[in-house]
Design a protein around this motif. Structure first.
Motif, short mmCIF file in Angstrom:
data_model
loop_
_atom_site.label_atom_id
_atom_site.label_comp_id
_atom_site.label_asym_id
_atom_site.label_seq_id
_atom_site.Cartn_x
_atom_site.Cartn_y
_atom_site.Cartn_z
N ASP A 61 0.02 -4.01 -5.39
CA ASP A 61 -0.73 -3.95 -6.64
C ASP A 61 -2.16 -4.44 -6.39
O ASP A 61 -2.37 -5.62 -6.15
N GLN A 64 -3.48 -7.62 -7.82
CA GLN A 64 -2.93 -8.89 -7.36
C GLN A 64 -3.20 -9.17 -5.89
O GLN A 64 -2.67 -10.12 -5.33
N LEU A 139 -0.31 -11.66 -15.34
CA LEU A 139 0.05 -11.32 -13.96
C LEU A 139 0.30 -12.53 -13.08
O LEU A 139 0.88 -12.42 -12.01
N ALA A 143 -3.30 -12.82 -9.33
CA ALA A 143 -4.37 -12.04 -9.96
C ALA A 143 -5.55 -12.91 -10.34
O ALA A 143 -6.17 -12.72 -11.40
N PRO A 196 4.96 -9.02 -12.55
CA PRO A 196 4.09 -9.07 -11.37
C PRO A 196 4.85 -8.81 -10.07
O PRO A 196 4.34 -8.12 -9.19
N ARG A 199 5.55 -5.10 -9.70
CA ARG A 199 4.33 -4.36 -9.37
C ARG A 199 3.95 -4.57 -7.90
O ARG A 199 3.50 -3.63 -7.23
N CYS A 200 4.13 -5.78 -7.41
CA CYS A 200 3.83 -6.03 -6.00
C CYS A 200 4.78 -5.27 -5.08
O CYS A 200 4.37 -4.69 -4.08
#
Length: 541
Positions: A61, A64, A139, A143, A196, A199-200
């Motif tokens: 992401d 991040q 996030l 982030a 988060p 997303r990572c």
């Protein structure tokens, strides 16, 4: 309201007070992306590019990720509302075709171009921008850049399907430039509700010219060209889709191996070129593209929450016991300069504090004497039975700078300060910062073409990785972020630099350059305003 009009009659333009800051970038120096070689022929579509990097951040992401190695790849998968011309520093259109800044810099209204989509097919519209920005505060610790850029964020109003109005609680002079960064690049609404960690691990859907097609953690990350892409930045030369079909970023930790692989033709591009790598690349006919990094310089930053580094005399002694000139000459590429402040010379608002950072080991020893640290056996100072021994955290992203850290270790040892190096993986960064189990942090630089990077790193109201005490610095950092007048902002930025250097919160070491080795087969690779790369215009011939 009609979709092709805004309520205000003011023309869409860059906030005038930020222009002098941006224009200062034209003095960055170094080499930027050259024109294709005369014998290269016309640009050709297709082909595969191999890019060797030192590390993998373990997160897909871009909002991040702070590691430049991973951002080299992920930047290709997202577009920003604006772009920043690396030659002039001007903010130019990208996803937003025009914008308006409120008189008090509390509001920023963006008119989006038509037809752009995220890689999952969702349209890039005002509602998507709102969801993307609304999700940033949740996030978490990775982030820190995006959250710093959106400090004081009140919300985003969907004025019409293609018009988004972003408002802040107080003036935000740095925000327009921040919209040109990957940290604030919009992502699909489908990603806004994901955690988060999700997303990572799985990545996000950006609107960029490439998409992630494969990822082996700590080994490689592969991109493929996105078909139908047609909304690139206005400073790109090629319209429509990218030239390259695929790009692989291979993790090669040892810088000498990266250089050798480029010299032998196994890879096409390598990051983190060192001084000793240059002869190998030159012999192979490869070029080294350079750009001086704006922002916070490469430094050794102290954790003020730890007993030994809480004393300003210890921090100050370490600061002046370091011989920057020796380190630059021994380690870094030709043309690199020792740091003269906590901000690099190419950053708007930089002030020269070289005299405060002069190498003075005699004075360093005197300060340690004053603080009660006496010379002990083996050359390490002691106080009440405790050794003056500092644990310095170094991440593998600093691989090319390992020699520099070892030189710092030697120089501080000469005045009686023992340095214990604790090397960790980049993926361990968030838990390390949260735990605070370190006396100093190696390489705490932040590349950004705006002095507000100081607030990101040194405000106690944000992440506060260095456990600084609340005080005047917080006030000054908040004021500079809210000040529109360039002269007044510069004065505040100068005061912030003097506080960081004077209190020895960090040991500024070197004004870093991005140094990327490029094969003679590769053309059009571009270094951006903040020293990242853009591969849309890159081709092989």
């Amino acid at each position: 309201m009609k979709p092709d009009r805004l309520k205000s009659a003011r023309p869409f333009t860059v906030l005038a007070s930020t222009l002098p800051l941006a224009l200062a970038l034209s003095a960055c120096g170094g080499e930027t992306s050259p024109s294709p070689r005369a014998d290269a022929g016309p640009p050709a579509s297709g082909g595969h590019l191999n890019f060797a990097v030192a590390t993998d951040a373990g997160c897909l992401d871009p909002q991040q990720v702070g590691s430049s190695d991973t951002l080299y790849a992920l930047r290709q998968t997202v577009d920003s509302l604006t772009d920043q011309d690396p030659d002039s520093g001007r903010i130019v259109p990208w996803l937003a075709e025009r914008w308006e800044v409120g008189d008090d810099a509390k509001s920023f209204t963006f008119r989006l171009r038509t037809g752009a989509t995220f890689s999952d097919g969702a349209p890039v519209d005002a509602a998507a921008v709102k969801k993307s920005f609304d999700a940033v505060p949740g996030l978490g610790g990775l982030a820190i850049l995006a959250q710093g850029y959106l400090a004081g964020y009140k919300g985003t109003e969907v004025v019409d399907p293609l018009t988004a109005k972003i408002t802040f609680e107080r003036p935000n002079a740095q925000f327009l430039q921040a919209t040109s960064t990957a940290a604030l690049a919009p992502v699909s609404p489908a990603d806004a509700g994901r955690t988060p960690r999700q997303r990572c691990a799985d990545g996000v859907h950006g609107s960029g010219p490439f998409v992630v097609s494969g990822h082996e953690p700590n080994r490689s990350l592969t991109l493929k060209k996105r078909t139908g892409y047609a909304w690139g930045s206005t400073i790109w030369k090629k319209k429509g889709e990218a030239y390259l079909d695929t790009v692989t970023f291979d993790v090669v930790a040892e810088p000498g191996v990266r250089a050798g692989s480029l010299g032998s033709g196994q890879v096409d591009v390598t990051g983190g070129v060192r001084r000793q790598d240059e002869p190998v690349l030159k012999q192979a006919g490869a070029a080294v593209e350079r750009r001086a990094n704006p922002g916070v310089v490469f430094n050794l930053g102290f954790n003020n929450g730890r007993p030994l580094t809480r004393d300003v005399r210890v921090r100050r002694a370490a600061q002046i016991a370091v011989n920057r000139e020796e380190i630059v000459e021994a380690v870094f590429p030709r043309g690199t300069r020792p740091a003269s402040s906590i901000l690099s010379r190419t950053t708007p608002g930089h002030v020269d504090l070289s005299k405060d950072l002069s190498f003075d080991p005699a004075r360093a020893k005197s300060l340690l004497d004053e603080a009660g640290w006496v010379e002990g056996s083996g050359g390490v100072r002691t106080k009440d039975g405790t050794e003056l021994s500092l644990t310095v955290v170094s991440f593998s992203s600093a691989g090319a700078h390992r020699t520099a850290l070892e030189l710092v270790q030697q120089q501080l040892g000469d005045v009686g300060i023992r340095i214990k190096i604790k090397e960790l993986q980049v993926s361990q960064f968030p838990q390390t910062i949260t735990a605070g189990d370190y006396d100093a942090f190696w390489g705490g630089d932040l590349t950004r073409a705006d002095p507000d990077g100081l607030r990101t790193l040194y405000s106690t109201r944000l992440v506060n990785s260095y456990r600084l005490p609340a005080g005047e610095l917080d006030t000054v950092l908040d004021q500079q972020a809210a000040t529109l007048d360039t002269s007044a902002r510069d004065a505040l930025v100068e005061r912030a630099q003097r506080l960081v250097v004077g209190q020895a919160y960090a040991v500024p070491l070197v004004d870093l350059e991005a140094a990327v080795g490029v094969s003679s087969r590769v053309h059009g690779l571009r270094l951006g305003a903040s020293s990242g790369i853009q591969l849309h215009d890159t081709w092989k011939g």
